[in-house]
Motif scaffolding. Structure first.
Motif, mmCIF file in Angstrom:
data_model
loop_
_atom_site.group_PDB
_atom_site.id
_atom_site.type_symbol
_atom_site.label_atom_id
_atom_site.label_comp_id
_atom_site.label_asym_id
_atom_site.label_seq_id
_atom_site.Cartn_x
_atom_site.Cartn_y
_atom_site.Cartn_z
ATOM 1 N N MET A 259 37.716 -16.911 3.418
ATOM 2 C CA MET A 259 37.315 -18.111 2.679
ATOM 3 C C MET A 259 36.131 -17.845 1.745
ATOM 4 O O MET A 259 35.704 -18.733 1.012
ATOM 5 C CB MET A 259 36.962 -19.217 3.673
ATOM 6 C CG MET A 259 38.138 -19.696 4.513
ATOM 7 S SD MET A 259 37.637 -20.635 5.995
ATOM 8 C CE MET A 259 36.873 -22.080 5.238
ATOM 9 N N GLY A 260 35.599 -16.628 1.789
ATOM 10 C CA GLY A 260 34.476 -16.275 0.929
ATOM 11 C C GLY A 260 33.142 -16.798 1.412
ATOM 12 O O GLY A 260 32.163 -16.831 0.647
ATOM 13 N N LYS A 261 33.075 -17.185 2.691
ATOM 14 C CA LYS A 261 31.833 -17.758 3.230
ATOM 15 C C LYS A 261 30.868 -16.705 3.761
ATOM 16 O O LYS A 261 29.649 -16.904 3.709
ATOM 17 C CB LYS A 261 32.166 -18.741 4.366
ATOM 18 C CG LYS A 261 32.997 -19.957 3.956
ATOM 19 C CD LYS A 261 32.171 -20.958 3.196
ATOM 20 C CE LYS A 261 32.953 -22.239 2.934
ATOM 21 N NZ LYS A 261 32.166 -23.205 2.119
ATOM 22 N N ILE A 262 31.414 -15.606 4.314
ATOM 23 C CA ILE A 262 30.574 -14.611 4.967
ATOM 24 C C ILE A 262 31.162 -13.212 4.788
ATOM 25 O O ILE A 262 32.326 -13.053 4.417
ATOM 26 C CB ILE A 262 30.430 -14.867 6.494
ATOM 27 C CG1 ILE A 262 31.789 -14.653 7.201
ATOM 28 C CG2 ILE A 262 29.862 -16.233 6.791
ATOM 29 C CD1 ILE A 262 31.694 -14.566 8.718
ATOM 30 N N ASN A 263 30.344 -12.218 5.103
ATOM 31 C CA ASN A 263 30.842 -10.882 5.391
ATOM 32 C C ASN A 263 31.245 -10.913 6.870
ATOM 33 O O ASN A 263 30.409 -11.205 7.724
ATOM 34 C CB ASN A 263 29.722 -9.856 5.171
ATOM 35 C CG ASN A 263 30.128 -8.427 5.517
ATOM 36 O OD1 ASN A 263 31.054 -8.202 6.279
ATOM 37 N ND2 ASN A 263 29.409 -7.468 4.972
#
Length: 308
Positions: free
Chosen positions: A268-272
């Motif tokens: 979702m592109g929120k975290i590594n």
């Protein structure tokens, strides 16, 4: 402290926020703060950190304190804050619980010690001493699948009778008969939270106070809406959300929590989606299932998913 007021406040969908790491394994503070803002904006009623989803056993005591402090400052009173302060070590549990009180936390969530396998009398003594060391509300965290020990209802009842600040329990317990008996024996005003995703809705039906669901890390708005719909008397909508969330609940527990949740948040592109050893990334099959589930629920656009 007026514990009756706390019992009215500490209700709803509490997100046990994951602990994000940088590629080198250090805490990713900026991303962590962004996750908390997103949770609050999405409707989560409370925030917990350094519980199972936050990989507490992979953090040092100082890191746990830092995560708790940053969370408290980031929340800034917008929703209630109930950090996990338990450990296998009694003195560490005392230290972290007292620190939560110093930070002004609304409650502390204390896990049944894992690995040690204490008997019921030892559990009672451990929790009683911890509870008596602070004035903030204590939420017992009963998770026999991780701790290899189940806090029996009789032990919980003793603690509730002897420690007025023990106000509730997160039951990550698949034995639904057990959780029914918790309310019967500890009182209908005792705060019962589901820690089992497929029991979030059923526990509301018997008088539960809400849930502390790892799934809220990925789909906070709908997890919170399930609670809101129930409180509003919209049983059909609660049931619909219960079944709508089931595939995601299943996918996020195909491997050890929080590995699938971190993979999902990474997509979702929120975290590594970095984990600290001894935890590691899930298999390709689990990763594919997480991806397809996110697509099917419109959490992840197909065009984005095809690039992963």
């Amino acid at each position: 402290m007026a514990y009756e007021e706390a019992k009215k406040k500490l209700r709803g969908s509490i997100c046990p926020v994951i602990t994000p790491f940088l590629e080198n394994g250090d805490l990713d503070i900026e991303t962590f703060q962004q996750l908390i803002h997103w949770q609050i904006e999405s409707g989560s009623h409370g925030i917990s950190v350094t519980g199972t989803s936050g990989e507490p056993s992979s953090l040092t005591i100082e890191e746990r304190k830092r995560v708790m402090k940053i969370a408290s400052e980031t929340i800034a009173g917008r929703v209630f804050f109930a950090p996990g302060t338990g450990s296998t070590n009694h003195d560490e549990t005392m230290e972290l619980t007292k620190y939560a009180e110093e930070l002004g936390a609304d409650a502390a969530m204390v896990i049944v010690p894992y690995y040690n396998k204490p008997n019921q009398d030892a559990l009672y003594t451990h929790f009683k001493i911890v509870a008596e060391s602070v004035k903030i509300p204590i939420i017992i965290y009963n998770i026999p699948g991780r701790s290899a020990v189940n806090m029996e209802v009789t032990t919980m009842k003793r603690l509730v009778e002897d420690c007025p600040n023990i106000v509730g329990v997160k039951e990550a317990n698949k034995d639904f008969e057990h959780v029914n008996r918790v309310l019967l024996n500890c009182g209908r005003d005792f705060l019962l939270y589901s820690g089992i995703e497929l029991l979030c809705y059923p526990m509301l039906a018997i008088g539960g106070a809400g849930f502390i669901s790892a799934t809220a890390n990925v789909e906070p708005a709908k997890v919170a809406e399930l609670y809101n719909a129930w409180v509003a008397g919209n049983v059909e909508r609660s049931q619909d959300l219960h079944f709508e969330l089931m595939p995601l609940n299943d996918a996020l527990f195909r491997d050890t929590n929080p590995a699938p949740a971190k993979i999902a948040l990474g997509m979702m592109g929120k975290i590594n989606p970095k984990l600290r050893l001894p935890l590691g990334p899930p298999s390709q099959a689990v990763t594919d299932e997480v991806r397809q589930t996110l697509i099917s629920l419109d959490i992840l656009p197909k065009e984005t998913a095809s690039q992963l």
